[in-house]
Scaffold this motif. Structure first.
Motif, PDB file in Angstrom:
ATOM      1  N   LEU A 162       0.815  -1.207   0.000  1.00 45.05           N
ATOM      2  CA  LEU A 162       0.000   0.000   0.000  1.00 45.05           C
ATOM      3  C   LEU A 162       0.853   1.262   0.000  1.00 45.05           C
ATOM      4  CD1 LEU A 162      -2.673  -1.168   2.610  1.00 45.05           C
ATOM      5  CD2 LEU A 162      -2.754  -1.322   0.108  1.00 45.05           C
ATOM      6  N   THR A 163       2.120   1.113  -0.281  1.00 37.01           N
ATOM      7  CA  THR A 163       3.026   2.252  -0.317  1.00 37.01           C
ATOM      8  C   THR A 163       2.872   2.994  -1.632  1.00 37.01           C
ATOM      9  OG1 THR A 163       4.801   0.979  -1.342  1.00 37.01           O
ATOM     10  CG2 THR A 163       4.704   0.968   1.093  1.00 37.01           C
ATOM     11  N   ALA A 164       3.582   4.115  -1.741  1.00 41.68           N
ATOM     12  CA  ALA A 164       3.601   4.865  -2.998  1.00 41.68           C
ATOM     13  C   ALA A 164       4.134   3.984  -4.123  1.00 41.68           C
ATOM     14  CB  ALA A 164       4.461   6.120  -2.840  1.00 41.68           C
ATOM     15  N   ALA A 165       5.100   3.140  -3.818  1.00 42.28           N
ATOM     16  CA  ALA A 165       5.647   2.230  -4.830  1.00 42.28           C
ATOM     17  C   ALA A 165       4.572   1.281  -5.329  1.00 42.28           C
ATOM     18  CB  ALA A 165       6.832   1.443  -4.259  1.00 42.28           C
ATOM     19  N   GLY A 166       3.764   0.756  -4.415  1.00 43.48           N
ATOM     20  CA  GLY A 166       2.684  -0.145  -4.805  1.00 43.48           C
ATOM     21  C   GLY A 166       1.645   0.554  -5.660  1.00 43.48           C
ATOM     22  N   SER A 167       1.325   1.803  -5.306  1.00 45.26           N
ATOM     23  CA  SER A 167       0.354   2.576  -6.091  1.00 45.26           C
ATOM     24  C   SER A 167       0.877   2.843  -7.494  1.00 45.26           C
ATOM     25  CB  SER A 167       0.048   3.912  -5.408  1.00 45.26           C
ATOM     26  OG  SER A 167      -0.579   3.700  -4.173  1.00 45.26           O
ATOM     27  N   ALA A 168       2.139   3.259  -7.582  1.00 45.80           N
ATOM     28  CA  ALA A 168       2.733   3.548  -8.890  1.00 45.80           C
ATOM     29  C   ALA A 168       2.825   2.285  -9.733  1.00 45.80           C
ATOM     30  CB  ALA A 168       4.108   4.182  -8.717  1.00 45.80           C
TER      31      ALA A 168
END
Length: 181
Positions: A162-168
């Motif tokens: 659910l991190t920014a990396a996961g979103s991107a």
């Protein structure tokens, strides 16, 4: 600063990725676009509020200023088939058959094909690190457009990312990136 990177083969995909990243909460300052030249970036810049870095222009400016770090002067543009140049005295011979310092060098594309090419060096200076710089260099050489989202120092856990990396990453996969780094 770390980046989640998507490699896209059309300008429309890159535009969709930028718009989707912004919809996910990424600011235009947290999104970087890298393309081979103005021809490959014009539409992305025109249809989004994100600036695209044209790597051919950056490497040409560095070469002209002598800042590319590899000592090669007089690079003929990528895709020209032959790169001709002269190495400065005291720099290692990395391209061609130049057996000693200061010898003329003729060989494959120094812009895209070498391990420490000016293109890869520019990508590293722009924040793309490790093997991703090499992968991006090769993709850009083939006309791909790179979209990178600044994910800070985010790290995943044992559950869903659910991190920014996961979103991107989710955005890049949904838009159809040929690779996500």
């Amino acid at each position: 600063m770390a980046y989640e990177i998507g490699i896209f083969h059309t300008e429309q995909q890159a535009i969709n990725a930028v718009q989707a990243l912004e919809a996910e909460g990424f600011s235009n300052h947290a999104i970087k676009v890298f393309a081979k030249d103005r021809e490959h970036s014009h539409r992305v810049e025109a249809e989004t509020d994100v600036h695209a870095d044209e790597l051919n222009e950056i490497t040409a400016a560095r070469d002209q200023a002598g800042e590319d770090g590899d000592g090669l002067i007089g690079i003929v543009g990528p895709g020209a088939g032959v790169v001709a140049g002269t190495y400065l005295a005291g720099t290692p011979s990395a391209v061609g058959a130049a057996p000693y310092y200061g010898a003329p060098a003729i060989g494959g594309s120094a812009v895209f094909g070498d391990d420490d090419s000016p293109m890869e060096s520019a990508l590293r200076d722009l924040g793309i690190t490790g093997d991703a710089a090499t992968t991006c260099r090769d993709a850009i050489a083939e006309g791909a457009i790179i979209v990178a989202a600044d994910i800070g120092n985010a790290s995943g856990n044992d559950g869903p990312n659910l991190t920014a990396a996961g979103s991107a990453e989710a955005v890049f996969r949904r838009i159809g990136a040929s690779a996500v780094l």
